[in-house]
Design an enzyme around this catalytic site. Structure first.
Site, PDB file in Angstrom:
ATOM      1  CG  LEU A   1      60.491  59.159   2.293  1.00 14.54           C
ATOM      2  CD1 LEU A   1      60.990  60.561   2.623  1.00 14.54           C
ATOM      3  CD2 LEU A   1      59.281  59.223   1.375  1.00 14.54           C
TER       4      LEU A   1
ATOM      5  CD  GLU B   1      60.026  62.711   6.446  1.00 14.48           C
ATOM      6  OE1 GLU B   1      59.652  62.398   7.602  1.00 14.48           O
ATOM      7  OE2 GLU B   1      60.533  61.893   5.683  1.00 14.48           O
TER       8      GLU B   1
ATOM      9  CE1 TYR C   1      65.617  58.308   9.320  1.00 19.17           C
ATOM     10  CE2 TYR C   1      66.526  60.230   8.224  1.00 19.17           C
ATOM     11  CZ  TYR C   1      65.682  59.668   9.168  1.00 19.17           C
ATOM     12  OH  TYR C   1      64.894  60.482   9.948  1.00 19.17           O
ATOM     13  N   GLY C   2      64.961  56.055   5.688  1.00 22.77           N
ATOM     14  CA  GLY C   2      63.859  55.269   6.247  1.00 22.77           C
ATOM     15  C   GLY C   2      62.861  54.807   5.216  1.00 22.77           C
TER      16      GLY C   2
END
Length: 151
Positions: free
Chosen positions: A10, A80, A7-8
């Site tokens: 990546l 992450e 969602y970010g």
């Protein structure tokens, strides 16, 4: 192969998308949104997008579902900071647009499960930050992500 929802940074067109292809086998399956709302906030001095593991708060979050091999999954866990900062959490997603070429194509509106990196480690003030349904480092929020190499 494992399904991972990003969602970010990546996602395609974002600063860390190249890390997906550089560290294993990856295949974009679909664009999707979370079934439940979650707070997606931009925080820290590096403007990192965080999806807080608080289902039912915030907004439905839009992103992309990828299929990744074990090598890439291991890389993503390290990238992450899993499990220290982020945790791999199973979430339900609603398919918005299928991008895969498989015969088992899922139709728009189909519900699938996927792992997503969420965090339970955050400062209380983050709950007061604006939430987003779709992260873009170049968005009008003015909070451009600071890459690790630039820190």
């Amino acid at each position: 192969m494992t399904r991972v929802f990003v969602y970010g940074t990546l996602k395609k067109g974002q600063p860390n998308n190249c890390r997906m292809e550089d560290n294993g086998t990856v295949k974009l399956l679909a664009r999707a949104q979370t079934v439940d709302p979650y707070p997606l906030v931009i925080a820290t001095d590096d403007n990192i997008p965080f999806m807080l593991n608080l289902p039912g708060k915030g907004q439905q979050v839009r992103g992309e579902i990828y299929e990744v091999d074990d090598n890439l999954l291991k890389f993503l866990d390290v990238f992450e900071s899993c499990p220290e900062l982020y945790q791999r959490t199973l979430v339900q997603l609603e398919v918005e647009e299928w991008a895969g070429e498989d015969e088992d194509k899922l139709k728009t509106g189909s519900i699938v499960e996927s792992f997503v990196y969420t965090t339970t480690t955050y400062k209380p003030e983050w709950l007061q930050y604006p939430t987003y349904e779709n992260y873009d480092t170049y968005g009008d929020h003015g909070l451009k992500y600071v890459c690790r190499e630039d820190r």
